[in-house]
Enzyme design. Structure first.
Site, PDB file in Angstrom:
ATOM      1  N   ILE A 204      52.008 -13.395  58.161  1.00 25.81           N
ATOM      2  CA  ILE A 204      52.131 -13.510  59.606  1.00 25.81           C
ATOM      3  C   ILE A 204      51.622 -12.234  60.231  1.00 25.81           C
ATOM      4  CG2 ILE A 204      53.784 -13.695  61.513  1.00 25.81           C
ATOM      5  CD1 ILE A 204      55.504 -15.113  59.007  1.00 25.81           C
ATOM      6  N   LYS A 205      50.772 -12.410  61.222  1.00 30.56           N
ATOM      7  CA  LYS A 205      50.196 -11.256  61.894  1.00 30.56           C
ATOM      8  C   LYS A 205      50.679 -11.230  63.320  1.00 30.56           C
ATOM      9  CE  LYS A 205      46.712  -9.130  64.154  1.00 30.56           C
ATOM     10  NZ  LYS A 205      45.743  -9.382  65.215  1.00 30.56           N
TER      11      LYS A 205
END
Lengths: 306, 306, 306, 306, 306
Positions: A204-205
């Site tokens: 997840i960014k």
């Protein structure tokens, strides 16, 4: 497999070995290979902001091969880019660096919308045919168009996993549901990261969050529980908690623009807070290559530290 | 295969040999065959502007066979047209000229919309059944309907490539996101060309850009980097850069309407700027055939020069 | 399009323009381009007889690129080969010569069978992805396994035509239904050619027939009608008649091995008899290249004559 | 199989044995196994309200494994959660507790909408691959977007049943069709429960209704027939009636928040009214684990009573 | 990418970048990574000959994890095994070694057949889900069941390539078409290797051939052309020629069993003859691990030499 990598992969044992193999490829590659930390070079800015705004600063960047070269030389864990760039440049770099095919994109020519939604611009089959280890997808929690995006990534993620590909979600709060300031508010970023995790993202960014708290209902609990949010490390720790207590990898973009020292201080904060790494685009490819490599190595040195 | 063609095709080695074969067919055909440059005759004006506005000037043009004849006699590299025209005229010209099936079209009967979107009017299977080398598709970056168009071309391009067909994208900025003047602004055209390249287009068709800069945020970088935009060649060079530093072919429509000399001067500018050629519709088929052929040959002579 | 080509293509007007485009590509290519005659270089002998028996004589032939080069230099109309050879060599020759992907093959390691049947070794999708103009397929009329082969080619031909690909059938009588001598008997070859035509082949390849008549029931009519079979031209004329009175192209392999002169005399016979050309494999690629080119040019000169 | 379970399953005899097997797994598991009653632990609050609001109170809950542990220790009949949570935690608990994969979810970052609609965030295939016994789905009767939701659950339920999975529907009245107070009005809840039953739900989850009657047209009949609605048990009885006279299982969320005693009194009401059990989320996982287990056991004791 | 690897990959440019990426993964891995040579550890002997005959010699081999460990420690380029073994052992080694999923297998419990045919025991989708870089498949040229095998591998190879997986073919002459001695005859092995190449194999595995020539018709040409076959290097050179003049990688199993020195001499012959490496099964995993690692390292040292 190092202990660090084995420990991280143990959290993904609900996924098939193909997905885990591709996560391992990212975790084992480059300068940070084996440390359990990662630095990724993303280049979708040409699509997002236009070519001149993205590449005129260092005009070698007009050629997508440049970014492959930069990512390889700097020892990044992976390179992320849209379809056309990878189709054009991949052949000279097959096997040299794990690739993340960005499957949706948004451009700035489109009329401003309070509730933006990107376009799907590639497929899982494209990712396989181009030898990628993962697909990337952006969601805008807070946009009224959430349902479209969430269901697009849901379908893509399901197909990707069947094919053993990892799923990377850029979770960027944006839309009429939140204020401009709210886009990087710590409660909003934590929530956006959690949504991505719940939708099955493996990596997840998010953007590095500020201390601002956007949602009134959330404010109360942050106060009553006295959740520490003062330092970057504090806030990163909270984001990490919000992605299944660290069982899904969360990485960060952004960081102080005042100076390289301030930026590195932010990286140290991410590291201390238990973040899994950084995704650094413009801040790297807009510098002259040598300088960019040096800069990225500096960041990696921080992550490599104990 | 000439060196020029081999050099261009080397940038497409990420695509399958079928796609490269069909790109070679375009590059090897006609007067400019082997030079790495191309002149394409497109005739979708009947659909776009109505038959009389398109063909009354030279009423042989009502018959789609006329355009095949013109393209063949003039030695064009390819002819592009919508489904019906190709279905009607192709049989007498099979194998005589590479064909690009235009897979979407927009008409002027539809109520004016600030945010236009063309209709898909043909399929990849149609292109195969009609013996085409490529599919063509128009996108309007700047339209609020971008997502529809981008996802349509994404699906079409994926299928076309699997079948070994080349993909030609007409990238025409248009819509509520930009001003009328902005449609041919150099920054906008460069951006539109880049978007097409990122979506996997093999050949990109844009309008010859003006010196105008539309986007405020872009303005800064053009100024600070002192990007030369004075001459046609300067601007074409920038567009070529914006399509992966020349690794995807970009061709131009338009050119000065004041005189043939001025038009040819523009072509010289495209050539000097590294453009891959022109797509010339009304300016050719609305003239008497002999004149049109002479005119097109003149253009080709410029491109054939060193 | 020349008159000759237009006249031939007029017989295929029941097929879609894609099929006709690809037939035109074969008919318009190379030294014989436009004459309505063709010489094709097939190289599947490695698969059929083993590599040494095929290529040791001229060991450049081990490399499939050699055959592309030979076919291009000699000005052949097309090159036919199995999947692996085309996959390996096509990239350096995209667009340089029309390709026929041979979709089934038989090898000599398999135990001798009175009723042979080849294996399907490629697909229509392979042909598209590799940029081929046609698929090739061998049937053995006379084999007890006829139904398998006939139904395989039927399905392949149906799919190929939908995709605009031409269909070339090698029709080789062989099997327990006929004697060894019967394999080249004029009545049997005529019959085999007719079967291929009935199955929808666009180009039919047979062996040059002898004067022998195999089938008792056929014998009667040949005698009663006094069908001329004495010369090569006579027999070729009969084969041409048998493929819809010349409305489907039939080409010939084989020819006298006693001398080059005798071979050329056979070619003249094919030409006089109205045959559409030759398919010449070992007789060309087993010679040194210069010699092979000279030899093929000699054959083409005959076909090019009036 | 106990008599109670056999009796309940007899109402599902129209479903295939796979569906009934999975219903039996829920009914036979945990402390209430065999009684025909159930208590389910659902944890989708992180998605619905954000991670801090959900888990800061007891921060072990950030880790999805915690909820598996809690559900197992407390002897719940099943655990319900979204995709990511189950993917992350299931491996250490395979076979330990029946799982319900929540296939749609809604978040609070999205701009407020009078007519909300959740996003589909998982698939029936996901449920199979993760070893779940059922899929869960939320509908908002009263929302203008009803058609989207109803058709989504219809498709999902059809596919789930073909795969032998049970279908659990969260039926939450919400939207511009009803007032805030109406969301828990007894007539509305009864209606919502009935809609879920009609759409093929096997287990229906509603909120514990109040005495309020929302719909004017309904008011009349409630009055004229003098339908008892005074006690919780009265109202539960009415809801049970509304789900095919008890032939589809209906369970309840909510309950008095004034004290644990009051809450238990509500549970007793559900039990007396013939409700099939409770689904208790925040009220359990936001307490310290020991306390939560004790609390859940207390609830179960009530349901286990005659 | 080293020059050696780049040079080899240039022969595969007709394949998509995914296939080339996975070939690169094999070529870049382990002790021989980057040299253009490879040593692969295959363990399908349990299936082929039974567990005791395969593993009793060194009973650690009963556990498929042992073979992963051995391949990793020895620095092999890849490990090949059937479905069950990979499913069982892969999780502890994800990303540690490129895997080849053997998609068909034959066992010795089946009644002896003059014309054997293996069973398909896995799928391309299995390979993706398990994170493999390639699929493996055995054909028995010479078996009367050739058509079944050839058509199975054709379909599998087509699907594998679309998914970016490499294709490894074990080509083992066997069946009523050839004598026992013929199975390793140099002409037969060359032929079998050629067939695999024509069917689109990227890597071909054959047995080290003897000097024996099996086929009468082949004998002539070997004699007349005086093809050198005396040394191992001579024969390997001929096999390499037969796989498109070295444009498809051919690797060898077998080697002298008289002593380790004699075996290594054979490896030197393979290296001198231009072979791309070895696939060494029983000869490695039936030894104690330390000894096996030492032995494999010794073989790799030979390949690593100039």
């Amino acid at each position: 497999m190092t202990k660090n990598v084995a420990s991280i992969l143990s959290y993904y044992v609900g996924e098939n070995p193909g997905v885990r193999t591709n996560l391992a490829r990212i975790l084992n590659h480059g300068t940070l290979g084996g440390t359990g930390k990662m630095v990724i070079l993303p280049v979708d800015q040409g699509f997002e902001h236009g070519p001149a705004r993205s590449f005129a600063e260092n005009d070698l960047g007009y050629d997508p091969a440049y970014h492959f070269k930069l990512a390889v030389e700097a020892g990044c864990n992976a390179h992320a880019a849209p379809l056309g760039a990878i189709e054009t440049a991949v052949s000279d770099y097959v096997g040299d660096i794990p690739l993340i095919l960005k499957l949706n994109n948004h451009d700035s020519l489109a009329p401003d919308s309070a509730d933006p939604v990107p376009s799907v611009t590639g497929s899982v089959k494209d990712a396989l045919r181009l030898g990628c280890v993962a697909v990337g997808f952006t969601i805008y929690p807070g946009s009224a168009q959430f349902k479209i995006m969430y269901q697009e990534i849901r379908g893509i993620a399901e197909e990707a996993k069947q094919c053993g590909l990892a799923v990377v979600v850029w979770s960027y709060p944006r839309g009429s549901g939140i204020s401009k300031q709210g886009e990087t508010a710590v409660d909003v970023v934590a929530y956006a990261a959690h949504i991505a995790a719940q939708m099955g993202a493996h990596i997840i960014k998010v953007k590095l969050p500020t201390r601002h708290i956007e949602l009134e209902k959330a404010q109360k609990i942050y106060e009553s529980r006295n959740i520490p949010l003062k330092t970057v490390a504090d806030r990163v720790k909270h984001i990490v908690q919000s992605t299944f207590d660290g069982k899904r990898m969360v990485i960060f973009s952004g960081g102080s623009k005042t100076s390289e020292d301030a930026f590195c201080e932010d990286i140290r904060g991410i590291h201390r807070g238990g973040g899994f790494g950084s995704i650094i685009g413009r801040n790297s490819f807009q510098r002259p290559k040598e300088e960019a490599v040096k800069f990225l190595k500096k960041v990696m040195d921080i992550y490599a530290g104990q």
